[in-house]
Design an enzyme around this catalytic site. Structure first.
Site, PDB file in Angstrom:
ATOM      1  N   ASP A  60       0.801  -1.228   0.000  1.00  0.00           N
ATOM      2  CA  ASP A  60       0.000   0.000   0.000  1.00  0.00           C
ATOM      3  C   ASP A  60       0.836   1.282   0.000  1.00  0.00           C
ATOM      4  O   ASP A  60       1.986   1.299   0.427  1.00  0.00           O
ATOM      5  CB  ASP A  60      -0.984   0.006   1.178  1.00  0.00           C
ATOM      6  CG  ASP A  60      -0.296  -0.242   2.533  1.00  0.00           C
ATOM      7  OD1 ASP A  60       0.749  -0.930   2.571  1.00  0.00           O
ATOM      8  OD2 ASP A  60      -0.808   0.259   3.546  1.00  0.00           O
ATOM      9  N   GLU A 105      -0.785  -2.082   5.141  1.00  0.00           N
ATOM     10  CA  GLU A 105       0.100  -2.063   6.311  1.00  0.00           C
ATOM     11  C   GLU A 105       0.004  -0.748   7.068  1.00  0.00           C
ATOM     12  O   GLU A 105       0.146  -0.696   8.277  1.00  0.00           O
ATOM     13  CB  GLU A 105       1.566  -2.296   5.882  1.00  0.00           C
ATOM     14  CG  GLU A 105       2.525  -2.529   7.052  1.00  0.00           C
ATOM     15  CD  GLU A 105       2.894  -1.263   7.795  1.00  0.00           C
ATOM     16  OE1 GLU A 105       3.025  -1.308   9.036  1.00  0.00           O
ATOM     17  OE2 GLU A 105       3.035  -0.207   7.152  1.00  0.00           O
ATOM     18  N   GLU A 106      -0.258   0.335   6.306  1.00  0.00           N
ATOM     19  CA  GLU A 106      -0.115   1.681   6.892  1.00  0.00           C
ATOM     20  C   GLU A 106      -1.238   2.045   7.865  1.00  0.00           C
ATOM     21  O   GLU A 106      -1.042   2.916   8.713  1.00  0.00           O
ATOM     22  CB  GLU A 106      -0.060   2.744   5.784  1.00  0.00           C
ATOM     23  CG  GLU A 106       1.190   2.663   4.902  1.00  0.00           C
ATOM     24  CD  GLU A 106       2.440   3.186   5.591  1.00  0.00           C
ATOM     25  OE1 GLU A 106       2.365   3.564   6.765  1.00  0.00           O
ATOM     26  OE2 GLU A 106       3.504   3.188   4.942  1.00  0.00           O
ATOM     27  N   ARG A 108      17.288  -6.626  15.442  1.00  0.00           N
ATOM     28  CA  ARG A 108      17.672  -6.957  16.804  1.00  0.00           C
ATOM     29  C   ARG A 108      16.805  -8.090  17.312  1.00  0.00           C
ATOM     30  O   ARG A 108      15.678  -8.280  16.872  1.00  0.00           O
ATOM     31  CB  ARG A 108      17.633  -5.748  17.733  1.00  0.00           C
ATOM     32  CG  ARG A 108      16.281  -5.140  17.943  1.00  0.00           C
ATOM     33  CD  ARG A 108      16.370  -3.876  18.783  1.00  0.00           C
ATOM     34  NE  ARG A 108      16.713  -4.145  20.158  1.00  0.00           N
ATOM     35  CZ  ARG A 108      17.705  -3.506  20.822  1.00  0.00           C
ATOM     36  NH1 ARG A 108      18.423  -2.584  20.239  1.00  0.00           N
ATOM     37  NH2 ARG A 108      17.944  -3.797  22.083  1.00  0.00           N
ATOM     38  N   HIS A 137       7.598   8.587   4.614  1.00  0.00           N
ATOM     39  CA  HIS A 137       6.371   9.396   4.686  1.00  0.00           C
ATOM     40  C   HIS A 137       6.653  10.874   4.354  1.00  0.00           C
ATOM     41  O   HIS A 137       5.842  11.733   4.672  1.00  0.00           O
ATOM     42  CB  HIS A 137       5.674   9.272   6.049  1.00  0.00           C
ATOM     43  CG  HIS A 137       5.214   7.870   6.349  1.00  0.00           C
ATOM     44  ND1 HIS A 137       4.245   7.573   7.287  1.00  0.00           N
ATOM     45  CD2 HIS A 137       5.569   6.661   5.835  1.00  0.00           C
ATOM     46  CE1 HIS A 137       4.049   6.255   7.341  1.00  0.00           C
ATOM     47  NE2 HIS A 137       4.855   5.677   6.464  1.00  0.00           N
TER      48      HIS A 137
HETATM   49 ZN   LIG Z   1       5.011   3.657   6.335  1.00  0.00          ZN
HETATM   50 ZN   LIG Z   2       6.378   0.925   5.564  1.00  0.00          ZN
END
Ligand SMILES: [Zn+2]
Ligand SMILES: [Zn+2]
Length: 389
Positions: free
Chosen positions: A79, A137-138, A176, A362
């Site tokens: 996305d 995902e956002e 990590r 972003h």
């Molecule tokens: Zn993002």
């Molecule tokens: Zn991302």
């Protein structure tokens, strides 16, 4: 699969082509119709089993290898974001106000490249590969959870994913062990006062004044109430109140985010916020509504799979290019996969100061060093093959 590095190198230009095409045709979270079609079409052309509409616009590919080995899932998100592309290049977004400003176009292209190369060597695979092309995902609740509920991880033994990351230089890789990325929660506070004449404040309840106190008082959570060695963020990101210079605002709205790693602290911050909001509003006889939305869980990498990253990464890129990442305060819904299966989420450096690729994720001028896709493809495929070995 001995020659897969060369094969990935050989299709690098093709991966760049896919990425630039997707970059020009971004789609917002929950609207990835053409992107999903683009992905499915390519997977089918390489004779990979495809399931579309998984938990929404998700696409899941299955490449069966030779024999009874484990099944490893690799994930890419698809996305884009509601941002106006301000780059000057020949692959800028063709859609007004929509942009791949997080690199998910490159994640998708990277995973397509892996799928293509792996499909050419399927008989040499000691297990099966599942390709998770994830939608949304956002924006919470995110596509990962819905895809899992729709069976995306059925039969999967381990799961790996990468995020290209411009704050880290191209050529370097990071992760990590254990907690890695924060749980990002969202709050909205509506302060209800009593409007009136700007010259007669004593007859009103000034919501701008109360909300201003709130912005300040909420900062006491991190600075005075939480153990200083525990990572925690409380940020007010927007403040809306009032319409005119001579009118006391009846309502003001604050909207912000809380970031934590520790689940108990996550709950504690919420409780402390409720107490502060109530007390602050009480002082001025204002009332309030507090809406608190839990975001994605903390990304927690499996100890053994993180160890695999350091070993596989060193063999690929050299020890000096493999790093233990600092904690990242951004969130990721890859966390849902890691709640179900052992795995590891990794960062692949995509920044390049000399080439002017310096903008954060972003940002309207966000771009990546595209060579990071080749590194990501090598890393992801190597993790899967190492798991199968
Ligand atoms: Zn993002
Ligand atoms: Zn991302």
């Amino acid at each position: 699969m001995n020659h897969f590095h060369e094969d990935l190198q050989a299709i690098y230009e093709e991966m760049v082509g896919w990425r630039r095409y997707l970059h020009q045709h971004p789609e917002l979270s929950y609207h990835e119709y053409q992107t999903a079609e683009f992905v499915a079409k390519h997977l089918l052309s390489w004779d990979i089993e495809v399931r579309t509409g998984v938990g929404g616009n998700g696409v899941v590919g299955l490449l069966r290898g030779n024999g009874e080995g484990p099944t490893v899932a690799l994930r890419a998100d698809m996305d884009a974001l509601p941002i106006q592309d301000e780059k000057n290049c020949d692959y800028t977004s063709t859609k007004n106000g929509i942009m791949h400003a997080c690199g998910h176009d490159a994640h998708t292209s990277t995973l397509l490249g892996i799928a293509k190369v792996a499909s050419m060597h399927r008989t040499e695979l000691k297990g099966n590969l599942v390709f998770l092309f994830q939608h949304a995902e956002e924006i919470s609740p995110g596509g990962a959870d819905s895809m899992i509920k729709d069976g995306a991880l059925d039969g999967v033994d381990a799961v790996f994913g990468v995020h290209l990351w411009t704050p880290f230089p191209v050529g370097h890789v990071y992760t990590r062990s254990g907690a890695f990325m924060a749980a990002p929660d969202e709050f909205t506070i509506r302060v209800q006062g009593k409007g009136g004449h700007g010259g007669l404040p004593h007859q009103t309840i000034d919501s701008v004044y109360v909300a201003s106190q709130l912005v300040v008082n909420l900062q006491a959570i991190v600075s005075r109430q939480v153990d200083p060695v525990e990572p925690c963020v409380v940020s007010v990101g927007s403040f809306h109140g009032g319409t005119s210079f001579n009118v006391i605002a009846e309502t003001s709205v604050l909207n912000g985010t809380v970031r934590t790693f520790n689940p108990e602290l996550r709950q504690e911050v919420r409780t402390r916020m409720e107490r502060i909001v109530q007390a602050t509003c009480d002082m001025s006889q204002a009332t309030y509504e507090l809406e608190y939305k839990l975001g994605y869980p903390t990304v927690i990498n499996d100890v053994n799979e993180a160890a695999r990253f350091f070993q596989v990464g060193s063999a690929l890129f050299g020890e000096e290019a493999v790093h233990e990442s600092p904690l990242i305060m951004a969130g990721e819904d890859f966390s849902y996969y890691l709640q179900e299966k052992p795995g590891c989420f990794m960062f692949v450096g995509a920044g390049n100061v000399d080439a002017g690729i310096v903008y954060p994720h972003h940002h309207p001028k966000f771009d990546i060093d595209e060579r990071s896709m080749l590194n990501a493809a090598n890393l992801l495929l190597s993790m899967a093959l190492d798991y199968m070995a």
